[in-house]
Motif scaffolding. Structure first.
Motif, PDB file in Angstrom:
ATOM      1  N   PRO A  68      22.840  -2.642  -3.315  1.00  0.00           N
ATOM      2  CA  PRO A  68      22.463  -1.801  -4.456  1.00  0.00           C
ATOM      3  C   PRO A  68      21.563  -0.628  -4.080  1.00  0.00           C
ATOM      4  CG  PRO A  68      21.304  -3.899  -4.514  1.00  0.00           C
ATOM      5  CD  PRO A  68      22.324  -4.027  -3.429  1.00  0.00           C
ATOM      6  N   THR A  69      20.927  -0.691  -2.891  1.00  0.00           N
ATOM      7  CA  THR A  69      20.026   0.407  -2.496  1.00  0.00           C
ATOM      8  C   THR A  69      20.729   1.435  -1.643  1.00  0.00           C
ATOM      9  OG1 THR A  69      19.275  -0.831  -0.559  1.00  0.00           O
ATOM     10  CG2 THR A  69      18.020  -1.130  -2.615  1.00  0.00           C
ATOM     11  N   ALA A  70      21.982   1.081  -1.250  1.00  0.00           N
ATOM     12  CA  ALA A  70      22.693   2.021  -0.368  1.00  0.00           C
ATOM     13  C   ALA A  70      23.304   3.155  -1.178  1.00  0.00           C
ATOM     14  CB  ALA A  70      23.793   1.293   0.386  1.00  0.00           C
ATOM     15  N   PRO A  71      23.303   4.338  -0.580  1.00  0.00           N
ATOM     16  CA  PRO A  71      23.950   5.457  -1.283  1.00  0.00           C
ATOM     17  C   PRO A  71      25.459   5.236  -1.377  1.00  0.00           C
ATOM     18  CG  PRO A  71      23.390   6.100   0.948  1.00  0.00           C
ATOM     19  CD  PRO A  71      22.753   4.749   0.739  1.00  0.00           C
ATOM     20  N   GLY A  72      26.074   5.717  -2.460  1.00  0.00           N
ATOM     21  CA  GLY A  72      27.539   5.653  -2.634  1.00  0.00           C
ATOM     22  C   GLY A  72      28.039   4.338  -3.152  1.00  0.00           C
ATOM     23  N   HIS A  73      27.122   3.477  -3.654  1.00  0.00           N
ATOM     24  CA  HIS A  73      27.624   2.209  -4.201  1.00  0.00           C
ATOM     25  C   HIS A  73      28.374   2.493  -5.509  1.00  0.00           C
ATOM     26  CE1 HIS A  73      24.692   1.860  -7.482  1.00  0.00           C
ATOM     27  NE2 HIS A  73      23.753   2.273  -6.612  1.00  0.00           N
ATOM     28  N   ASP A  74      29.153   1.514  -5.988  1.00  0.00           N
ATOM     29  CA  ASP A  74      30.065   1.730  -7.115  1.00  0.00           C
ATOM     30  C   ASP A  74      29.413   1.544  -8.477  1.00  0.00           C
ATOM     31  OD1 ASP A  74      29.632  -0.952  -7.201  1.00  0.00           O
ATOM     32  OD2 ASP A  74      31.762  -1.553  -7.031  1.00  0.00           O
ATOM     33  N   GLY A  75      28.122   1.517  -8.558  1.00  0.00           N
ATOM     34  CA  GLY A  75      27.423   1.300  -9.819  1.00  0.00           C
ATOM     35  C   GLY A  75      27.097  -0.143 -10.057  1.00  0.00           C
ATOM     36  N   ARG A  76      27.763  -1.041  -9.321  1.00  0.00           N
ATOM     37  CA  ARG A  76      27.479  -2.468  -9.407  1.00  0.00           C
ATOM     38  C   ARG A  76      26.725  -2.936  -8.163  1.00  0.00           C
ATOM     39  NH1 ARG A  76      31.104  -5.337 -12.894  1.00  0.00           N
ATOM     40  NH2 ARG A  76      32.432  -3.901 -14.044  1.00  0.00           N
ATOM     41  N   GLY A  77      26.473  -2.012  -7.304  1.00  0.00           N
ATOM     42  CA  GLY A  77      25.776  -2.346  -6.067  1.00  0.00           C
ATOM     43  C   GLY A  77      26.694  -2.638  -4.913  1.00  0.00           C
ATOM     44  N   ASN A  78      28.045  -2.447  -5.060  1.00  0.00           N
ATOM     45  CA  ASN A  78      29.017  -2.754  -4.017  1.00  0.00           C
ATOM     46  C   ASN A  78      29.378  -1.497  -3.232  1.00  0.00           C
ATOM     47  OD1 ASN A  78      29.188  -5.457  -4.793  1.00  0.00           O
ATOM     48  ND2 ASN A  78      30.698  -4.966  -6.382  1.00  0.00           N
ATOM     49  N   VAL A  79      29.442  -1.677  -1.918  1.00  0.00           N
ATOM     50  CA  VAL A  79      29.790  -0.574  -1.025  1.00  0.00           C
ATOM     51  C   VAL A  79      30.958  -1.011  -0.151  1.00  0.00           C
ATOM     52  CG1 VAL A  79      29.012   0.944   0.824  1.00  0.00           C
ATOM     53  CG2 VAL A  79      27.443   0.288  -1.006  1.00  0.00           C
ATOM     54  N   VAL A  80      31.989  -0.128  -0.023  1.00  0.00           N
ATOM     55  CA  VAL A  80      33.140  -0.414   0.840  1.00  0.00           C
ATOM     56  C   VAL A  80      32.879   0.212   2.213  1.00  0.00           C
ATOM     57  CG1 VAL A  80      35.607  -0.133   1.198  1.00  0.00           C
ATOM     58  CG2 VAL A  80      34.704  -0.455  -1.113  1.00  0.00           C
ATOM     59  N   THR A  81      32.899  -0.621   3.250  1.00  0.00           N
ATOM     60  CA  THR A  81      32.689  -0.113   4.609  1.00  0.00           C
ATOM     61  C   THR A  81      33.739  -0.690   5.531  1.00  0.00           C
ATOM     62  OG1 THR A  81      31.254  -1.947   5.241  1.00  0.00           O
ATOM     63  CG2 THR A  81      30.199  -0.016   4.214  1.00  0.00           C
ATOM     64  N   ASN A  82      33.845  -0.135   6.719  1.00  0.00           N
ATOM     65  CA  ASN A  82      34.734  -0.659   7.764  1.00  0.00           C
ATOM     66  C   ASN A  82      33.872  -1.448   8.723  1.00  0.00           C
ATOM     67  OD1 ASN A  82      36.377  -1.180   9.935  1.00  0.00           O
ATOM     68  ND2 ASN A  82      37.433   0.797   9.834  1.00  0.00           N
ATOM     69  N   PRO A  83      34.072  -2.782   8.728  1.00  0.00           N
ATOM     70  CA  PRO A  83      33.207  -3.603   9.584  1.00  0.00           C
ATOM     71  C   PRO A  83      33.616  -3.562  11.050  1.00  0.00           C
ATOM     72  CG  PRO A  83      34.769  -4.999   8.487  1.00  0.00           C
ATOM     73  CD  PRO A  83      35.008  -3.602   7.960  1.00  0.00           C
ATOM     74  N   GLY A  84      34.583  -2.718  11.398  1.00  0.00           N
ATOM     75  CA  GLY A  84      34.987  -2.625  12.804  1.00  0.00           C
ATOM     76  C   GLY A  84      36.359  -3.187  13.087  1.00  0.00           C
ATOM     77  N   ASP A  85      37.265  -3.074  12.106  1.00  0.00           N
ATOM     78  CA  ASP A  85      38.646  -3.567  12.263  1.00  0.00           C
ATOM     79  C   ASP A  85      38.668  -5.008  12.786  1.00  0.00           C
ATOM     80  OD1 ASP A  85      39.514  -1.173  11.366  1.00  0.00           O
ATOM     81  OD2 ASP A  85      40.078  -0.375  13.335  1.00  0.00           O
ATOM     82  N   LEU A  86      38.029  -5.884  12.032  1.00  0.00           N
ATOM     83  CA  LEU A  86      37.975  -7.294  12.432  1.00  0.00           C
ATOM     84  C   LEU A  86      39.350  -7.954  12.296  1.00  0.00           C
ATOM     85  CD1 LEU A  86      34.691  -8.394  10.625  1.00  0.00           C
ATOM     86  CD2 LEU A  86      34.985  -7.814  13.038  1.00  0.00           C
ATOM     87  N   MET A  87      39.771  -8.756  13.272  1.00  0.00           N
ATOM     88  CA  MET A  87      41.006  -9.524  13.171  1.00  0.00           C
ATOM     89  C   MET A  87      40.778 -10.751  12.284  1.00  0.00           C
ATOM     90  SD  MET A  87      43.278  -7.800  14.593  1.00  0.00           S
ATOM     91  CE  MET A  87      44.574  -9.008  14.374  1.00  0.00           C
ATOM     92  N   TYR A  88      41.792 -11.014  11.479  1.00  0.00           N
ATOM     93  CA  TYR A  88      41.713 -12.095  10.499  1.00  0.00           C
ATOM     94  C   TYR A  88      42.866 -13.057  10.772  1.00  0.00           C
ATOM     95  CZ  TYR A  88      42.098 -14.331   5.855  1.00  0.00           C
ATOM     96  OH  TYR A  88      42.186 -15.220   4.812  1.00  0.00           O
ATOM     97  N   TYR A  89      42.549 -14.341  10.904  1.00  0.00           N
ATOM     98  CA  TYR A  89      43.573 -15.372  11.084  1.00  0.00           C
ATOM     99  C   TYR A  89      43.295 -16.508  10.097  1.00  0.00           C
ATOM    100  CZ  TYR A  89      44.099 -12.933  15.510  1.00  0.00           C
ATOM    101  OH  TYR A  89      44.271 -11.969  16.463  1.00  0.00           O
ATOM    102  N   GLY A  90      44.373 -17.033   9.502  1.00  0.00           N
ATOM    103  CA  GLY A  90      44.194 -18.137   8.577  1.00  0.00           C
ATOM    104  C   GLY A  90      45.250 -19.214   8.758  1.00  0.00           C
ATOM    105  N   ILE A  91      44.824 -20.463   8.678  1.00  0.00           N
ATOM    106  CA  ILE A  91      45.731 -21.614   8.679  1.00  0.00           C
ATOM    107  C   ILE A  91      45.390 -22.428   7.432  1.00  0.00           C
ATOM    108  CG2 ILE A  91      46.505 -23.677   9.872  1.00  0.00           C
ATOM    109  CD1 ILE A  91      45.620 -22.422  12.485  1.00  0.00           C
ATOM    110  N   ASP A  92      46.367 -22.565   6.526  1.00  0.00           N
ATOM    111  CA  ASP A  92      46.098 -23.176   5.227  1.00  0.00           C
ATOM    112  C   ASP A  92      47.150 -24.217   4.869  1.00  0.00           C
ATOM    113  OD1 ASP A  92      43.835 -21.347   4.314  1.00  0.00           O
ATOM    114  OD2 ASP A  92      45.420 -19.893   4.757  1.00  0.00           O
ATOM    115  N   ALA A  93      46.695 -25.333   4.332  1.00  0.00           N
ATOM    116  CA  ALA A  93      47.574 -26.380   3.803  1.00  0.00           C
ATOM    117  C   ALA A  93      47.497 -26.352   2.279  1.00  0.00           C
ATOM    118  CB  ALA A  93      47.180 -27.741   4.329  1.00  0.00           C
TER     119      ALA A  93
END
Length: 491
Positions: free
Chosen positions: A102-127
């Protein structure tokens, strides 16, 4: 790369599960397509749970992470009553992470900011355990579902377990191919310190998130032993090819009655007669009809009874006149009043005793007349031809015929004799030929051939002396003798 290896292992597990042989209708399904990860739910901005999680469900461009390639594969098995169990592996790249700052500039009014965390790879195994509403709503195309399950997610160098409630809908193009759309909320149950945690302000950004999938699904694993397109589970005749409308059973003659229930499976027939034909239309199947080509009565096995006396025409000696069974279907008639019923009377219009089948006995007067007429038939010398110029012979033959026709069941022997002139062999042959000539002349005049026989005795039975011309003339003769009934031996 180590996380990619984990996904490959998951995919291999999926393929291994899918290879097992099955014995029910398409219990297995394999699906693949693309997945999207929405991390907005982990940010925490908003005034409440639903506001945090569902305020921007379709902000695809802003919040969704989509890998533009095949990014998930899954397999499931139907276990009955609408339930199926499955396993899914997925891969993605996180280049949009939503954090609560909420203190960062450019938040969406709800305190949320969209950033790129560094192109993290995502893997999921789900039953997953899924319940389908398709059977409940009785639809062949639309297949809505709810699911619950759990899994493990690898995000960068971090990993955590999740509980996954979800929902989906499948649109089936065929019985085995469909388009599957699904979403699940992956709630992190053991969050680590993910990239993007804001240690500055003390807020913890949890890794819970939505994962959406869209792809194709294929059912398989059914068994069709007879190759008729109907799986054994639903095939009432799994070992013989049949028709869908008969649950896989054949109808060889095409009469709409399955062979197993068809009393005449190779011949087109009527349902009312268990698949058997009824050629004459009398309501009796041909196989049970003693007269299949003519309409008749059930009581007479399909045969007609024209006179209504209860005896089938084919067995009725008088089919157009009613009569009792003991009389062969004929009335008890005795036209000549001789005590022999007409049906048993060989001479129904002439009085005769029962001992002679209703025909008159041959009288001594008739026999004497035959003797006179036969002895007056003359032949050319040494030949079996009637004497040339003798105009009386045809009249005598006609007279003999008139006598014989009065005795239709009597049998007579035409016998030839010669005098002693000439050899015995020649005389025997000549006597036989002359007797045959007389018999043939009578047959030509209408005498029944069954009533006649002919014999020759040569010179062996003279009636006068062969020493005088007068005696020889008497010995050259034909005789007609009554030898009994033509039914002798058959009565």
């Amino acid at each position: 790369m180590k996380h990619l290896n984990k996904l490959l292992v998951a995919v291999m597990m999926v393929m291994g599960l899918a290879s097992h042989a099955q014995d029910s209708n398409n219990p297995w399904a394999i699906s693949f397509g693309v997945n999207a990860v929405d991390t907005r739910t982990s940010a925490g901005g908003g005034s409440g749970f639903f506001d945090q999680h569902f305020s921007q469900p379709f902000a695809v461009k802003d919040n969704w992470n989509i890998l533009p390639s095949l990014s998930y594969i899954g397999v499931s098995r139907y276990v009955g009553s609408g339930f199926s169990v499955g396993l899914q592996g997925s891969v993605n790249k996180i280049d949009k992470a939503v954090y609560f700052r909420p203190t960062a500039p450019g938040h969406d009014g709800r305190g949320n900011v969209v950033t790129n965390p560094g192109d993290l790879m995502y893997y999921g195994i789900d039953a997953t355990i899924k319940y389908s509403f398709q059977e409940l709503i009785k639809s062949k195309v639309i297949d809505p579902s709810l699911s619950i399950g759990g899994g493990y997610t690898f995000l960068g160098d971090d990993s955590f377990g999740t509980v996954n409630p979800g929902a989906g809908i499948t649109f089936w193009f065929t019985d085995a191919i469909g388009l599957e759309l699904a979403t699940k909320y992956k709630w992190a149950v053991s969050p680590s310190d993910p990239p993007g945690r804001n240690d500055y302000n003390g807020e913890i950004d949890t890794p819970s998130h939505f994962q959406h999938t869209a792809g194709l699904i294929f059912k398989f694993g059914g068994k069709d032993t007879d190759g008729d397109g109907i799986y054994d589970k639903d095939d009432a005749c799994p070992d013989v090819a049949g028709l869908k409308q008969f649950n896989g059973c054949p109808d060889t003659d095409g009469d709409g009655i399955v062979d197993a229930s068809d009393a005449c499976p190779d011949v087109f027939g009527l349902a009312a007669l268990n698949g058997c034909p009824d050629t004459d239309g009398d309501g009796i199947a041909d196989k049970d009809d003693a007269c299949p080509d003519v309409a008749g009565l059930a009581a007479l096995k399909g045969c007609p009874d024209a006179d209504g006396d209860g005896i089938a025409d084919k067995d009725d000696k008088c089919p157009t006149v009613a009569g009792p069974k003991e009389n062969g279907g004929c009335p008890f008639l005795d036209a000549d009043k001789d005590g022999v019923l007409d049906k048993d009377d060989d001479c129904p219009t002439v009085y005769g005793p029962a001992s002679n089948r209703g025909c008159p006995e041959v009288t001594s007067e008739a026999l004497e007349d035959l003797k006179v007429q036969a002895r007056a038939i003359y032949f050319n010398s040494g030949k079996a031809t009637f004497k040339t110029g003798d105009k009386e012979t045809p009249a005598r033959l006609d007279a003999i015929k008139e006598i014989l026709k009065n005795y239709p069941n009597a049998k007579f022997s035409i016998e030839g004799h010669t005098d002693s002139d000439g050899s015995d062999k020649l005389n025997q042959k000549l006597s036989e030929e002359r007797a045959a000539a007389v018999m043939n002349a009578l047959i030509e005049r209408g005498v029944n051939v069954d009533n006649l026989v002919s014999k020759g005795f040569g010179e062996s039975q003279p009636v006068a002396s062969n020493k005088t011309a007068a005696g020889k003339a008497q010995n050259r003769r034909t005789e007609i003798r009554h030898i009994g009934s033509k039914y002798q031996g058959k009565l």
